[in-house]
Motif scaffolding. Structure first.
Motif, mmCIF file in Angstrom:
data_model
loop_
_atom_site.group_PDB
_atom_site.id
_atom_site.type_symbol
_atom_site.label_atom_id
_atom_site.label_comp_id
_atom_site.label_asym_id
_atom_site.label_seq_id
_atom_site.Cartn_x
_atom_site.Cartn_y
_atom_site.Cartn_z
ATOM 1 N N TYR A 22 -56.031 -50.849 22.484
ATOM 2 C CA TYR A 22 -56.310 -51.913 23.460
ATOM 3 C C TYR A 22 -55.237 -51.948 24.545
ATOM 4 C CZ TYR A 22 -59.634 -53.320 19.916
ATOM 5 O OH TYR A 22 -60.667 -53.319 19.028
ATOM 6 N N LEU A 23 -54.015 -51.649 24.143
ATOM 7 C CA LEU A 23 -52.906 -51.639 25.087
ATOM 8 C C LEU A 23 -53.113 -50.550 26.141
ATOM 9 C CD1 LEU A 23 -50.093 -52.924 25.616
ATOM 10 C CD2 LEU A 23 -49.121 -51.080 24.269
ATOM 11 N N LEU A 24 -53.450 -49.343 25.693
ATOM 12 C CA LEU A 24 -53.677 -48.240 26.626
ATOM 13 C C LEU A 24 -54.880 -48.512 27.526
ATOM 14 C CD1 LEU A 24 -52.989 -45.111 24.353
ATOM 15 C CD2 LEU A 24 -51.458 -46.202 26.009
ATOM 16 N N PHE A 25 -55.927 -49.112 26.955
ATOM 17 C CA PHE A 25 -57.099 -49.478 27.763
ATOM 18 C C PHE A 25 -56.704 -50.513 28.824
ATOM 19 C CE2 PHE A 25 -60.737 -52.363 28.491
ATOM 20 C CZ PHE A 25 -61.609 -51.462 29.093
ATOM 21 N N GLY A 26 -55.881 -51.489 28.426
ATOM 22 C CA GLY A 26 -55.412 -52.513 29.362
ATOM 23 C C GLY A 26 -54.613 -51.916 30.506
ATOM 24 N N PHE A 27 -53.747 -50.955 30.186
ATOM 25 C CA PHE A 27 -52.963 -50.274 31.229
ATOM 26 C C PHE A 27 -53.888 -49.506 32.179
ATOM 27 C CE2 PHE A 27 -49.051 -50.334 28.373
ATOM 28 C CZ PHE A 27 -48.346 -51.184 29.207
ATOM 29 N N PHE A 28 -54.924 -48.879 31.620
ATOM 30 C CA PHE A 28 -55.875 -48.112 32.435
ATOM 31 C C PHE A 28 -56.584 -49.012 33.440
ATOM 32 C CE2 PHE A 28 -60.293 -46.588 33.003
ATOM 33 C CZ PHE A 28 -60.033 -45.372 33.643
ATOM 34 N N VAL A 29 -57.087 -50.167 32.979
ATOM 35 C CA VAL A 29 -57.764 -51.126 33.871
ATOM 36 C C VAL A 29 -56.775 -51.663 34.908
ATOM 37 C CG1 VAL A 29 -59.027 -53.316 33.995
ATOM 38 C CG2 VAL A 29 -59.466 -51.746 32.112
ATOM 39 N N ALA A 104 -56.471 -57.567 26.315
ATOM 40 C CA ALA A 104 -56.896 -56.511 25.390
ATOM 41 C C ALA A 104 -56.100 -56.579 24.083
ATOM 42 C CB ALA A 104 -56.721 -55.136 26.044
ATOM 43 N N VAL A 105 -54.789 -56.807 24.206
ATOM 44 C CA VAL A 105 -53.936 -56.883 23.012
ATOM 45 C C VAL A 105 -54.220 -58.167 22.224
ATOM 46 C CG1 VAL A 105 -51.550 -56.924 22.179
ATOM 47 C CG2 VAL A 105 -52.153 -55.462 24.082
ATOM 48 N N THR A 106 -54.557 -59.248 22.924
ATOM 49 C CA THR A 106 -54.923 -60.502 22.243
ATOM 50 C C THR A 106 -56.175 -60.291 21.396
ATOM 51 O OG1 THR A 106 -54.042 -61.779 24.108
ATOM 52 C CG2 THR A 106 -55.433 -62.968 22.572
ATOM 53 N N TYR A 107 -57.144 -59.572 21.948
ATOM 54 C CA TYR A 107 -58.367 -59.260 21.194
ATOM 55 C C TYR A 107 -58.037 -58.421 19.956
ATOM 56 C CZ TYR A 107 -63.054 -57.577 20.112
ATOM 57 O OH TYR A 107 -64.229 -57.289 19.463
#
Length: 357
Positions: A22-29, A104-107
């Motif tokens: 989720y962290l990497l996805f958050g950085f991507f967005v 994303a990390v909260t989820y």
């Protein structure tokens, strides 16, 4: 002693594995936002001294992946480009309190309900503060308005050394160039800015999980408004970004902290620290700075109470939900993401930092 260290390392690793994808996805967005949303677009919509401009500033700030350090020069730039004091204040609250990466990390580490509550709570706090600041203006003259595009020597004004390039992006760049610029920002500058703080947050979460007895918070902190005030006292002076505060909050929830008290920590921790208050005093005046802190305190307490009420009415036990987060993603994906995150943070220590793209 060795046994405790091994437990802390093990718990910290589990947190990172759960959060990694989720962290990497958050950085991507976050990179997509940086590459494709021009800074000037925001400034054009935030100039009026109205509830609408405050609302826009709050909503615009919610997905932006800036910590309380990175938001200062950006907010200052908006102010100099004509944003009202209220809109600037709203932006300075909603932006560091949440972002696509922290959501994303909260989820991943807490639950879907807190993932929704967090940006809504940040928006409510930001609008409340912005309307308050505009309703009770300071007698002091506002800052002189600069042109829409800041001069080169003004870029990054108020920076606290986080390495961000806060200058506007060129709208004439090709899609590929914008994508590269955004990804370079997300996995380069942004990792350098919050990556090490994230790891500190993960280690603190590991220490809490390994060392703090499961009934400690019930015994010493209690529930209701006492726990909210304790979290306020802890969070207000603390420098912690929204993403790094999440694993700490998740660990505290597992030890018996109520969802409302955790929300206080998630709201107040990222939005307040010495640097933010100092910059506010200097640029927006004492009254605005006072209302900024007051709004965060009042809204955190009220929203915490409402959050606990919501969980109670839904009959949800957040401790059980937080305890099951490792079932959300495949273990191999979590391990791969955790390793990639660690490598990116390690690279941020050795790569040459440049303020130009």
């Amino acid at each position: 002693m060795l046994d405790i260290i091994i437990r802390v390392v093990t718990e910290s690793w589990h947190v990172l594995v759960d959060a990694g994808p989720y962290l990497l996805f958050g950085f991507f967005v976050a990179g997509l936002l940086k590459g494709f949303v021009p800074d000037e677009y925001m400034a054009r919509h935030l100039g009026k001294k109205s509830v609408g401009s405050v609302l826009k500033a709050a909503v615009v700030g919610v997905p932006l992946p800036l910590c309380s350090c990175g938001v200062l020069p950006t907010a200052l730039g908006l102010r100099r480009q004509g944003a009202s004091k209220g809109a600037t204040t709203a932006f300075m609250i909603s932006t560091p309190e949440t972002g696509v990466d922290s959501m994303a990390v909260t989820y991943a580490l807490i639950d879907p309900i807190m993932t929704v509550i967090r940006p809504i709570a940040a928006s409510i706090t930001a609008v409340f503060a912005g309307v308050l600041v505009n309703a009770f203006p300071d007698k002091k003259e506002p800052l002189p308005m600069a042109s829409v595009v800041a001069a080169p020597d003004e870029c990054g004004v108020g920076s606290c050394g986080c390495g961000h390039d806060h200058c506007s992006t060129d709208e004439n760049l090709s899609i590929g160039a914008k994508f590269r610029l955004g990804m370079n920002y997300a996995f380069g500058e942004m990792i350098a800015d919050i990556g090490r703080w994230l790891l500190v947050g993960v280690v603190i979460a590991g220490i809490i999980s390994a060392v703090v007895p499961s009934d400690a918070l019930d015994q010493y902190v209690g529930t209701g408004f006492l726990s909210y005030f304790v979290m306020l006292v802890v969070a207000l002076p603390l420098y912690v970004c929204a993403t790094a505060s999440t694993p700490i909050a998740a660990s505290l929830l597992l030890k018996g902290l109520s969802p409302g008290a955790a929300l206080v920590f998630l709201l107040a921790g990222p939005a307040t620290n010495g640097a933010t208050i100092t910059v506010m005093l200097k640029t927006l005046g004492k009254r605005a700075a006072g209302m900024y802190v007051l709004s965060i305190v009042v809204c955190s307490l009220a929203l915490a109470w409402a959050t606990d009420l919501l969980y109670l009415s839904l009959g949800l036990d957040i401790t059980a939900v937080v305890g099951e987060v490792n079932e959300v993603t495949p273990y191999w994906l979590g391990v791969t993401s955790a390793v990639i995150t660690l490598l990116l943070v390690a690279w941020s220590f050795v790569r040459p930092h440049s303020h130009n793209h």
